[in-house]
Motif scaffolding. Structure first.
Motif, PDB file in Angstrom:
ATOM      1  N   UNK A  36       0.982  -1.281   0.086  1.00  0.00           N
ATOM      2  CA  UNK A  36      -0.076   0.090   0.107  1.00  0.00           C
ATOM      3  C   UNK A  36       0.972   1.376   0.010  1.00  0.00           C
ATOM      4  N   UNK A  37       1.908   1.420   0.703  1.00  0.00           N
ATOM      5  CA  UNK A  37       2.821   2.446   0.747  1.00  0.00           C
ATOM      6  C   UNK A  37       3.487   2.785  -0.700  1.00  0.00           C
ATOM      7  N   UNK A  38       3.719   1.614  -1.336  1.00  0.00           N
ATOM      8  CA  UNK A  38       4.296   1.851  -2.804  1.00  0.00           C
ATOM      9  C   UNK A  38       3.255   2.422  -3.550  1.00  0.00           C
ATOM     10  N   UNK A  39       1.802   1.843  -3.489  1.00  0.00           N
ATOM     11  CA  UNK A  39       0.797   2.416  -4.153  1.00  0.00           C
ATOM     12  C   UNK A  39       0.524   3.933  -3.920  1.00  0.00           C
ATOM     13  N   UNK A  40       0.473   4.231  -2.728  1.00  0.00           N
ATOM     14  CA  UNK A  40       0.367   5.769  -2.331  1.00  0.00           C
ATOM     15  C   UNK A  40       1.359   6.598  -2.953  1.00  0.00           C
ATOM     16  N   UNK A  41       2.598   6.046  -2.909  1.00  0.00           N
ATOM     17  CA  UNK A  41       3.634   6.724  -3.305  1.00  0.00           C
ATOM     18  C   UNK A  41       3.585   7.085  -4.883  1.00  0.00           C
ATOM     19  N   UNK A  42       3.108   5.844  -5.536  1.00  0.00           N
ATOM     20  CA  UNK A  42       2.808   6.073  -6.952  1.00  0.00           C
ATOM     21  C   UNK A  42       1.842   7.295  -7.082  1.00  0.00           C
ATOM     22  N   UNK A  43       0.418   6.964  -6.502  1.00  0.00           N
ATOM     23  CA  UNK A  43      -0.413   7.944  -6.788  1.00  0.00           C
ATOM     24  C   UNK A  43      -0.029   9.670  -6.556  1.00  0.00           C
ATOM     25  N   UNK A  44       0.626   9.487  -5.558  1.00  0.00           N
ATOM     26  CA  UNK A  44       1.260  11.113  -5.222  1.00  0.00           C
ATOM     27  C   UNK A  44       2.147  11.532  -6.139  1.00  0.00           C
ATOM     28  N   UNK A  45       2.877  10.573  -7.083  1.00  0.00           N
ATOM     29  CA  UNK A  45       3.950  11.110  -7.856  1.00  0.00           C
ATOM     30  C   UNK A  45       3.062  11.301  -9.040  1.00  0.00           C
TER      31      UNK A  45
END
Length: 302
Positions: free
Chosen positions: A73-82
């Motif tokens: 989930x952390x990776x996904x959230x970093x992806x979305x915010x990028x």
């Protein structure tokens, strides 16, 4: 390919006579980071799904399920915010006109990327610490995810799903940023004088925004559907299968719309498999004049 273009410019220039000045643009590092997040998510996400589908249940401990969901989930959230940051950067650049984009180097971008990861970890810590829901295995949906623990709903007049609350922060806010930013960019392109062709730029902006909303936003709405709704699990399979397509679509966007990226991939493969008969024309001009949509935006700023 992005890493190769960024870290080996001298080798590329010496061996192929090419120079990719797009690597000096701050947005290039952000797109490199976005691609890195895509890769990390697939590496960390696919095994957890495969284990469940293969065994029919999650074969490991609850703790492992919890932390697997935490990192995924952390990776996904970093992806979305990028993605949101890239769109905000374009909107800021259009608003401020011509800028010296490379004058500060890559350090500010790296600091921002570090901040994205800190912020993403903080969001994921909300269910990890039990502040809103908890991380665990959802047998109904067959995945490790944010599940209800009562922290958000017990004794509350309005019961809200913890997964919906977390995704409202991690997906809803970036979606709003993407919507506002690309609306401003598209609107600014529509006010360009009629003798300047902006059709390709507007098409690229629309494709980026549409892909984000079509493939990512449905997972936010899914979490707000009550658990007792008939066939929600079946609906979840469809929504998340659709969501995974974004990691394939990104690659085709690079290939179809960014000519210099296509050329960079060819050079990268040529350098690796130089003796395997791959052919590559290297008679292009050494300056970066081919059509990349963010470079086209720079031309309009001039």
């Amino acid at each position: 390919t992005f890493i190769y273009l960024y870290f080996f410019p001298e080798r590329i220039k010496k061996k192929f006579g090419q120079e990719f000045v797009m690597t000096k643009d701050p947005v290039f590092l952000l797109i490199l980071h976005l691609s890195f997040c895509d890769l990390l998510y697939c590496i960390s996400g696919l095994p957890t799904y495969w284990d469940v589908y293969y065994h029919g249940y999650y074969p490991y401990s609850e703790e492992m399920c919890k932390y697997a969901a935490f990192f995924r989930n952390t990776i996904a959230y970093a992806d979305f915010h990028t993605v949101a940051l890239i769109s905000a950067y374009f909107a800021w650049r259009r608003r401020n006109g011509r800028q010296q984009h490379g004058q500060y180097g890559s350090k500010p971008v790296l600091v921002v990327i570090f901040g994205i990861w800190i912020y993403s970890f903080c969001i994921t810590c909300i269910p990890l610490m039990g502040l809103c829901g908890q991380l665990g295995f959802d047998a109904k949906h067959g995945k490790c995810k944010v599940i209800t623990c009562g922290s958000c709903s017990e004794g509350s007049f309005f019961a809200v799903p913890p997964g919906g609350v977390v995704l409202a922060i991690s997906v809803g806010v970036p979606s709003l940023v993407v919507l506002v930013s690309y609306t401003l960019v598209y609107k600014s392109l529509s006010t360009v004088p009629a003798d300047v062709d902006t059709s390709s730029q507007r098409k690229s902006v629309l494709i980026l925004a549409i892909c984000y909303f079509i493939f990512i936003l449905p997972i936010l709405f899914l979490e707000w559907i009550p658990e007792d709704v008939f066939d929600k699990a079946f609906l979840g399979v469809g929504v998340y299968s659709w969501y995974w397509c974004i990691y394939v679509i990104n690659f085709f966007i690079y290939i179809i719309f960014w000519k210099r990226v296509r050329k960079g991939i060819c050079i990268f493969l040529k350098d690796i498999f130089g003796g395997s008969g791959l052919k590559l024309k290297t008679s292009y001009a050494s300056n970066d004049q081919s059509s990349i949509w963010w470079k086209d935006l720079q031309k309009l700023e001039k």
